[in-house]
Enzyme design. Structure first.
Site, PDB file in Angstrom:
ATOM      1  N   GLU A   1       0.800  -1.225   0.000  1.00  0.00           N
ATOM      2  CA  GLU A   1       0.000   0.000   0.000  1.00  0.00           C
ATOM      3  C   GLU A   1       0.835   1.279   0.000  1.00  0.00           C
ATOM      4  O   GLU A   1       0.661   2.150   0.859  1.00  0.00           O
ATOM      5  CB  GLU A   1      -0.969  -0.022   1.193  1.00  0.00           C
ATOM      6  CG  GLU A   1      -1.910  -1.217   1.136  1.00  0.00           C
ATOM      7  CD  GLU A   1      -2.781  -1.386   2.389  1.00  0.00           C
ATOM      8  OE1 GLU A   1      -2.857  -0.444   3.188  1.00  0.00           O
ATOM      9  OE2 GLU A   1      -3.364  -2.458   2.550  1.00  0.00           O
TER      10      GLU A   1
ATOM     11  N   ASN B   1       2.076  -5.273  -2.996  1.00  0.00           N
ATOM     12  CA  ASN B   1       0.690  -5.623  -2.657  1.00  0.00           C
ATOM     13  C   ASN B   1      -0.140  -4.358  -2.426  1.00  0.00           C
ATOM     14  O   ASN B   1       0.296  -3.441  -1.725  1.00  0.00           O
ATOM     15  CB  ASN B   1       0.734  -6.450  -1.355  1.00  0.00           C
ATOM     16  CG  ASN B   1      -0.578  -7.120  -1.006  1.00  0.00           C
ATOM     17  OD1 ASN B   1      -1.208  -7.743  -1.867  1.00  0.00           O
ATOM     18  ND2 ASN B   1      -0.994  -7.004   0.247  1.00  0.00           N
TER      19      ASN B   1
ATOM     20  N   HIS C   1     -10.323  -6.344  -1.677  1.00  0.00           N
ATOM     21  CA  HIS C   1     -11.315  -5.983  -0.647  1.00  0.00           C
ATOM     22  C   HIS C   1     -12.458  -5.246  -1.340  1.00  0.00           C
ATOM     23  O   HIS C   1     -12.358  -4.062  -1.637  1.00  0.00           O
ATOM     24  CB  HIS C   1     -10.683  -5.075   0.410  1.00  0.00           C
ATOM     25  CG  HIS C   1      -9.688  -5.770   1.278  1.00  0.00           C
ATOM     26  ND1 HIS C   1     -10.033  -6.761   2.165  1.00  0.00           N
ATOM     27  CD2 HIS C   1      -8.349  -5.614   1.406  1.00  0.00           C
ATOM     28  CE1 HIS C   1      -8.956  -7.187   2.808  1.00  0.00           C
ATOM     29  NE2 HIS C   1      -7.913  -6.514   2.362  1.00  0.00           N
TER      30      HIS C   1
ATOM     31  N   GLU D   1      -6.036 -10.812  -0.618  1.00  0.00           N
ATOM     32  CA  GLU D   1      -6.820 -10.512   0.601  1.00  0.00           C
ATOM     33  C   GLU D   1      -8.307 -10.404   0.277  1.00  0.00           C
ATOM     34  O   GLU D   1      -8.987  -9.472   0.714  1.00  0.00           O
ATOM     35  CB  GLU D   1      -6.350  -9.178   1.210  1.00  0.00           C
ATOM     36  CG  GLU D   1      -4.867  -9.093   1.475  1.00  0.00           C
ATOM     37  CD  GLU D   1      -4.448  -7.809   2.202  1.00  0.00           C
ATOM     38  OE1 GLU D   1      -5.318  -7.083   2.712  1.00  0.00           O
ATOM     39  OE2 GLU D   1      -3.230  -7.552   2.246  1.00  0.00           O
TER      40      GLU D   1
ATOM     41  N   ASP E   1     -12.094 -10.305   0.221  1.00  0.00           N
ATOM     42  CA  ASP E   1     -13.351 -10.406   0.968  1.00  0.00           C
ATOM     43  C   ASP E   1     -14.333  -9.404   0.368  1.00  0.00           C
ATOM     44  O   ASP E   1     -13.931  -8.431  -0.242  1.00  0.00           O
ATOM     45  CB  ASP E   1     -13.191 -10.246   2.494  1.00  0.00           C
ATOM     46  CG  ASP E   1     -12.550  -8.948   2.938  1.00  0.00           C
ATOM     47  OD1 ASP E   1     -12.404  -8.021   2.122  1.00  0.00           O
ATOM     48  OD2 ASP E   1     -12.212  -8.851   4.139  1.00  0.00           O
TER      49      ASP E   1
HETATM   50  O1  9MR Z   1      -7.103  -7.839   9.009  1.00  0.00           O
HETATM   51  C1  9MR Z   1      -6.175  -6.989   9.634  1.00  0.00           C
HETATM   52  C2  9MR Z   1      -6.778  -6.438  10.918  1.00  0.00           C
HETATM   53  O2  9MR Z   1      -6.941  -7.480  11.869  1.00  0.00           O
HETATM   54  C3  9MR Z   1      -5.891  -5.333  11.484  1.00  0.00           C
HETATM   55  O3  9MR Z   1      -6.531  -4.741  12.594  1.00  0.00           O
HETATM   56  C4  9MR Z   1      -5.649  -4.292  10.400  1.00  0.00           C
HETATM   57  C5  9MR Z   1      -4.782  -3.160  10.895  1.00  0.00           C
HETATM   58  O4  9MR Z   1      -4.597  -2.201   9.921  1.00  0.00           O
HETATM   59  O5  9MR Z   1      -5.018  -4.925   9.285  1.00  0.00           O
HETATM   60  C6  9MR Z   1      -5.834  -5.858   8.678  1.00  0.00           C
HETATM   61  O6  9MR Z   1      -5.234  -6.390   7.521  1.00  0.00           O
HETATM   62  C7  9MR Z   1      -4.918  -5.481   6.487  1.00  0.00           C
HETATM   63  C8  9MR Z   1      -3.726  -6.049   5.733  1.00  0.00           C
HETATM   64  O7  9MR Z   1      -2.677  -6.309   6.599  1.00  0.00           O
HETATM   65  C9  9MR Z   1      -3.285  -5.111   4.621  1.00  0.00           C
HETATM   66  N1  9MR Z   1      -4.372  -4.780   3.734  1.00  0.00           N
HETATM   67  C10 9MR Z   1      -5.598  -4.328   4.374  1.00  0.00           C
HETATM   68  C11 9MR Z   1      -6.038  -5.319   5.455  1.00  0.00           C
HETATM   69  C12 9MR Z   1      -7.354  -4.871   6.060  1.00  0.00           C
HETATM   70  O8  9MR Z   1      -7.206  -3.642   6.706  1.00  0.00           O
END
Ligand code: 9MR
Length: 401
Positions: free
Chosen positions: A176, A222, A263, A294, A296
């Site tokens: 990101e 990513n 997402h 990722e 969903d």
């Molecule tokens: O799913 C993850 C969540 O449990 C955490 O609180 C969050 C913190 O920013 O990160 C989430 O995972 C992220 C991933 O690492 C990177 N892409 C976005 C995902 C969803 O926010």
């Protein structure tokens, strides 16, 4: 993270299936016994093996080690052939105190994967989020200089990649790095802690440091909202990422792939399979592998949905399934799309309700009681009823020098 679609380029609906990349021809299999078995009794893992595709999930380590919830563990093992640590490989989890590593939970996941014959996606080496406070505070109060920060990043990447050397299939090296069109200014540019403190060169440096520590792992960039191209202009994030990775390749930076997070939300227009497939092709034409990393597909939780009103719930389940399917079909269509990972598989542990303050939910392929949803069956159908000429086995990607 803010997630909001930028470009509404087409409706995903049942029509996505009609414009499908699927054929009903028998599949060429990497595993012949999987082809002869009845698809309705096969797992995602078995069905994806037909295509040499790895089907993965993000894993919540607290749930995995919860003795009162054996079903979570058993579904991770049976349905998936690759796993990603949802949180425990992030910097704040690995090094909460400067100089003291906490490898325990991440090692546990790797051991679980090895026991179950699964590959591991390493997530994540460099991200502006979930970095330890000692690091951000040190930079803020000036006790960590910019030169020291660069050294610390190099040390972090080197230590982590070395620790897991030989055990990670794909690393999300940089996550990101790009802004969104709703940021100000709206033209896409580098964002966040690392770009602000080290400049955009941190991206190339990170890939080089990761490769130096493990010459065999595949190294990925990513990001989210890069499932399809937009208008190709200054606010088109996919174009920004495309130009960035193209330049990295031209500069000889050891990047092997692009991860498209996936997402999505049913309240948005999203994409059909052909649009997503076209985007993958542009990336793989650069010599890169791709992966959905990722996936969903969340929905708005109105009072009626929360109350379980079927006329409100059913269209959401259907639309969610259609979006999963569009991305999976796109991945199947491209021989360099190596893996398809869902970001958690059950609504029981989804990050969405927490992040959206309960305004969104229903994002995963199993419900809170581990009942498979339409998305699960639609994915299985996509995997079962596909094969040549449109769907061919994967081509393994070798790490670039
Ligand atoms: O799913 C993850 C969540 O449990 C955490 O609180 C969050 C913190 O920013 O990160 C989430 O995972 C992220 C991933 O690492 C990177 N892409 C976005 C995902 C969803 O926010």
């Amino acid at each position: 993270m803010k997630l909001k679609p930028v470009t509404i380029v087409g409706a995903v609906a049942v029509a996505a299936l009609a414009a499908s990349v699927l054929t009903l021809a028998p599949a060429i299999a990497s595993d012949k016994s999987a082809v002869t078995a009845d698809p309705s009794t096969q797992t995602l893992r078995e069905l994806s093996a037909r295509h040499g595709l790895h089907l993965g999930t993000a894993v919540d380590l607290a749930a995995l080690s919860d003795a009162d919830d054996p079903q979570y563990r058993s579904l991770v093992a049976s349905q998936f052939s690759t796993v990603t640590a949802e949180n425990v490989m992030k910097w704040d989890a690995l090094e909460p105190t400067r100089g003291t590593y906490n490898w325990g939970p991440a090692d546990e996941l790797v051991a679980f994967a090895q026991k179950n014959g699964q590959r591991v996606r390493g997530h994540v080496l460099v991200w502006h989020s979930q970095i330890p406070t000692w690091l951000t505070q040190g930079v803020e109060d000036g006790t960590i200089t910019k030169d020291e920060l660069r050294d610390l990043l190099k040390k972090h990447i080197t230590d982590v990649v070395t620790h897991f050397k030989g055990k990670i299939w794909q690393w999300d090296v940089v996550n990101e790095a790009a802004t969104d069109p709703w940021d100000s200014p709206s033209n896409i540019h580098y964002k966040g802690f690392w770009a602000e403190n080290l400049g955009p060169e941190y991206v190339a440096d990170s890939f080089r440091w990761a490769r130096a520590a493990d010459s065999k792992a595949l190294l990925f960039y990513n990001d989210y909202n890069i499932e399809a191209f937009g208008d190709g202009g200054e606010t088109d994030k996919t174009t920004f990422v495309y130009n960035m990775v193209k330049q990295l390749r031209a500069d000889g930076v050891p990047i092997d792939g692009v991860g498209s997070q996936g997402h999505l939300g049913t309240q948005y227009g999203n994409y059909d399979a052909l649009q997503a497939s076209a985007a993958l092709k542009r990336f793989t034409d650069l010599g890169l592998a791709t992966a959905f990393t990722e996936v969903d597909v969340r929905s708005e939780m109105t009072e009626e949905v929360k109350a379980g009103t079927s006329s409100e719930v059913n269209p959401r389940l259907q639309a969610s399934a259609a979006n999963y399917s569009a991305l999976l079909q796109a991945c199947l269509s491209n021989r360099h799309c190596l893996s398809f990972t869902v970001w958690g598989f059950t609504d029981k542990y989804s990050w969405i309700p927490n992040w959206s303050e309960d305004k969104e939910g229903l994002a995963n392929i199993y419900d809170e009681n581990y009942q498979p949803k339409r998305a699960y069956n639609m994915m299985r159908a996509d995997l079962a009823f596909s094969g040549p000429p449109s769907v061919q086995p994967r081509i393994a990607q070798k790490p670039k020098r």
